[in-house]
Scaffold this active site. Structure first.
Site, PDB file in Angstrom:
ATOM      1  N   HIS A  48      68.773  21.806  27.545  1.00 45.98           N
ATOM      2  CA  HIS A  48      68.882  23.048  26.777  1.00 45.98           C
ATOM      3  C   HIS A  48      69.208  22.790  25.293  1.00 45.98           C
ATOM      4  O   HIS A  48      68.412  23.146  24.423  1.00 45.98           O
ATOM      5  CB  HIS A  48      69.891  23.966  27.475  1.00 45.98           C
ATOM      6  CG  HIS A  48      70.267  25.179  26.714  1.00 45.98           C
ATOM      7  ND1 HIS A  48      69.354  26.146  26.362  1.00 45.98           N
ATOM      8  CD2 HIS A  48      71.464  25.589  26.214  1.00 45.98           C
ATOM      9  CE1 HIS A  48      69.985  27.110  25.681  1.00 45.98           C
ATOM     10  NE2 HIS A  48      71.252  26.795  25.575  1.00 45.98           N
ATOM     11  N   HIS A  72      75.965  23.090  20.435  1.00 45.46           N
ATOM     12  CA  HIS A  72      76.329  24.509  20.353  1.00 45.46           C
ATOM     13  C   HIS A  72      77.091  25.049  21.558  1.00 45.46           C
ATOM     14  O   HIS A  72      77.843  25.997  21.437  1.00 45.46           O
ATOM     15  CB  HIS A  72      75.096  25.374  20.075  1.00 45.46           C
ATOM     16  CG  HIS A  72      74.267  25.656  21.290  1.00 45.46           C
ATOM     17  ND1 HIS A  72      73.362  24.765  21.792  1.00 45.46           N
ATOM     18  CD2 HIS A  72      74.224  26.736  22.115  1.00 45.46           C
ATOM     19  CE1 HIS A  72      72.782  25.285  22.867  1.00 45.46           C
ATOM     20  NE2 HIS A  72      73.285  26.479  23.091  1.00 45.46           N
ATOM     21  N   GLU A  76      82.412  25.940  24.258  1.00 40.23           N
ATOM     22  CA  GLU A  76      82.530  26.950  25.294  1.00 40.23           C
ATOM     23  C   GLU A  76      82.508  26.362  26.710  1.00 40.23           C
ATOM     24  O   GLU A  76      83.260  26.784  27.569  1.00 40.23           O
ATOM     25  CB  GLU A  76      81.401  27.974  25.149  1.00 40.23           C
ATOM     26  CG  GLU A  76      81.585  29.133  26.099  1.00 40.23           C
ATOM     27  CD  GLU A  76      80.816  30.360  25.686  1.00 40.23           C
ATOM     28  OE1 GLU A  76      80.000  30.244  24.762  1.00 40.23           O
ATOM     29  OE2 GLU A  76      81.031  31.401  26.302  1.00 40.23           O
ATOM     30  N   ASP A  77      81.640  25.382  26.943  1.00 40.39           N
ATOM     31  CA  ASP A  77      81.409  24.931  28.327  1.00 40.39           C
ATOM     32  C   ASP A  77      82.070  23.612  28.707  1.00 40.39           C
ATOM     33  O   ASP A  77      82.041  23.231  29.870  1.00 40.39           O
ATOM     34  CB  ASP A  77      79.897  24.771  28.583  1.00 40.39           C
ATOM     35  CG  ASP A  77      79.156  26.088  28.493  1.00 40.39           C
ATOM     36  OD1 ASP A  77      79.834  27.138  28.446  1.00 40.39           O
ATOM     37  OD2 ASP A  77      77.918  26.075  28.455  1.00 40.39           O
ATOM     38  N   ASP A 138      68.532  29.382  20.449  1.00 30.49           N
ATOM     39  CA  ASP A 138      69.177  29.414  21.767  1.00 30.49           C
ATOM     40  C   ASP A 138      68.481  30.462  22.643  1.00 30.49           C
ATOM     41  O   ASP A 138      68.087  30.201  23.783  1.00 30.49           O
ATOM     42  CB  ASP A 138      70.650  29.783  21.542  1.00 30.49           C
ATOM     43  CG  ASP A 138      71.493  29.727  22.802  1.00 30.49           C
ATOM     44  OD1 ASP A 138      71.155  28.947  23.713  1.00 30.49           O
ATOM     45  OD2 ASP A 138      72.512  30.453  22.865  1.00 30.49           O
ATOM     46  N   ASP A 260      42.890  44.135  12.820  1.00 32.41           N
ATOM     47  CA  ASP A 260      43.489  42.811  12.631  1.00 32.41           C
ATOM     48  C   ASP A 260      43.702  42.062  13.940  1.00 32.41           C
ATOM     49  O   ASP A 260      44.607  41.243  14.048  1.00 32.41           O
ATOM     50  CB  ASP A 260      44.806  42.922  11.854  1.00 32.41           C
ATOM     51  CG  ASP A 260      45.846  43.725  12.606  1.00 32.41           C
ATOM     52  OD1 ASP A 260      45.483  44.394  13.606  1.00 32.41           O
ATOM     53  OD2 ASP A 260      47.028  43.671  12.221  1.00 32.41           O
TER      54      ASP A 260
END
Ligand code: MN
Length: 505
Positions: A48, A72, A76-77, A138, A260
């Site tokens: 990821h 990133h 948090e994890d 993300d 278009d």
């Protein structure tokens, strides 16, 4: 020895050896931190952040932002702390990763008001456009892997949030490529039949036209070259599924009124060449009246610049022609992202693909090999002058300020204890907050806590506070509340409740 992060480095704009080393180091750090953690697909978690880093590199982002993308989710994890990140990778990376972590706590509710405030809050909390760009990358990977999310309702909620929150931000930032990708991925989740139908129609409608358009374009290319313009290129684009479906709705299902579906982009060296090329196009092909748009003289609010015209080619293909310089082209694809790379800032603002034509512009005498370790041609004097003039206008500073002002103008964002966001005018109180959440909550309110501490009901709230409303079943509004309630919604409800009280014995 090959390293799993090599493709990230390769996607980076003009990477130095240090860029490569740092990115590989960040990758190893992140992989170790995420350890045995798995994605919902069952793959190791590192796939990821890896995908996000590649997207960021392709967007032309700088080394710090790409590293922040790799890291990133670590705060948090995993057990990694912000201090550790700063020690290993510096203050900027820490700031960016913390920004991403903060915004990931925001929750979404499908109410119109909340959508708008989440959009604002995301931008406001991020406090730096680079954090937003990491969030968008993300979201892009999460949408690409959404089939692993269960149940279907959760997939739909995520897709709706993407369409209502992330797409408008990408649009506002001028990130055209990312925006259409997010739109199509969301569309496929929210309306699978509509998506397939649009794809089928597009394929059928363009199948025999693309070959004819190629022939016509060859003709045009000859005409442009004969007019003395040599350093130009063309590309064809087919409208994306989501934008096609929306346009078709706008035109009451009449596909012949969509001019278009196919677009021909002509990328030329200078603004003067843009206007000259427009003349050549109109001389060769029949323009459709009322379709000429000069977004160079009058750029779109998000900064988009190009000349547009719709024509019918000699062999009968309706096509929108978009004429622009290389810089305008890059801006339209990458938007504000490309303004954050100091290498793109310091060097002539041209993407890798256009370096060849840049070289071809140099007089023979000063044509030199690229600098060692970079892919950038030496800067000719006249171009340096141009770059210096541009450097005097701190464009992205001004842009960030405007953005901050727009989004912050007289509003603040207060959280419920569950993390929902309530958007209130500056000066609003806990009473306004309670009524904004639900009228019942206001009517039964007896007190309030902000960030865990009891506060006076007439005290103005501050941006970012978490407010808890204390209630009693027997609680009723007090007439005094009218002296300090700021929002018309709260005042209306207070008056109504007071009147009810008078009428009931
Ligand atoms: Mn993530």
């Amino acid at each position: 020895m090959p390293h799993p992060a090599d493709d990230i480095v390769a996607a980076l704009y003009a990477p130095s050896k240090a860029d490569g080393d740092e990115i590989r180091r960040a990758y190893d750090f992140s992989e170790k931190a995420h350890g045995e953690e798995k994605r919902k697909s069952g793959e190791p978690y590192i796939v990821h952040p890896h995908a996000i880093a590649v997207t960021l590199a392709k967007l032309g982002m700088d080394r710090e932002t790409v590293i922040a993308g790799i890291l990133h989710d670590t705060i948090e994890d995993t057990t990694v702390t912000a201090d550790e990140i700063e020690k290993e990778f510096g203050k900027t990376v820490r700031f960016l990763v913390e920004g991403v972590t903060k915004t990931s706590k925001l929750k979404y509710r499908g109410l119109e008001r909340h959508v708008e405030s989440l959009r604002r809050l995301l931008v406001a909390t991020a406090s730096d456009i680079r954090v937003i760009i990491i969030k968008l990358a993300d979201r892009l990977h999460n949408m690409h892997t959404i089939e692993h999310v269960e149940p279907a309702e959760k997939r739909e909620r995520i897709a709706r949030e993407t369409l209502e929150v992330h797409v408008p931000i990408a649009e506002r930032l001028g990130m055209g490529t990312l925006k259409s990708e997010l739109e199509d991925l969301s569309f496929a989740v929210l309306d699978p039949k509509g998506y397939e139908g649009a794809m089928k129609t597009i394929t059928e409608e363009t199948a025999n036209k693309l070959g004819k358009l190629d022939d016509a374009v060859n003709d045009l290319r000859r005409n442009i070259a004969e007019a003395g313009l040599r350093a130009f290129r063309t590309e064809t684009r087919v409208k994306s599924a989501y934008s096609f479906a929306r346009k078709l709705e706008e035109k009451d299902g009449n596909i012949d009124r969509i001019y278009d579906l196919l677009a021909l982009r002509i990328i030329v060296p200078s603004i003067e060449d843009c206007y000259r090329t427009m003349g050549i196009v109109h001389k060769l092909w029949r323009p459709i009246p009322g379709r000429v748009k000069d977004y160079i003289a009058f750029p779109k609010p998000n900064g988009y610049r190009s000349l547009h015209t719709s024509v019918i080619t000699g062999n009968g293909v309706t096509v929108e022609v978009q004429i622009r310089t290389e810089e305008m082209h890059r801006d339209s694809q990458l938007g504000v992202a490309s303004h954050f790379n100091y290498k793109l800032q310091a060097q002539p603002q041209v993407p890798r693909t256009s370096i060849d034509w840049l070289r071809s512009l140099l007089p023979r005498g000063i044509r030199q090999p690229a600098h060692k370790g970079t892919d950038v041609a030496p800067t000719p004097r006249w171009l340096k002058d141009l770059t210096e003039i541009q450097a005097e206008i701190p464009e992205h500073e001004a842009f960030r300020e405007t953005l901050a002002r727009d989004f912050f103008a007289e509003r603040m964002f207060i959280f419920t204890p569950k993390g929902d966001v309530i958007d209130l005018p500056i000066g609003a109180t806990a009473v306004d907050f309670a009524y904004a959440v639900h009228s019942d909550l206001g009517d039964r309110m007896t007190g309030a806590k902000a960030n865990g501490k009891i506060i006076a009901l007439d005290a103005p709230l501050h941006n970012g506070m978490i407010v808890e409303v204390l209630t009693k079943k027997s609680g009723t509004p007090n007439k005094k509340w009218l002296d300090f309630a700021k929002t018309s919604g709260a005042r209306k409800h207070i008056r109504a409740a007071l009147q009810n009280k008078q009428h009931t014995p």
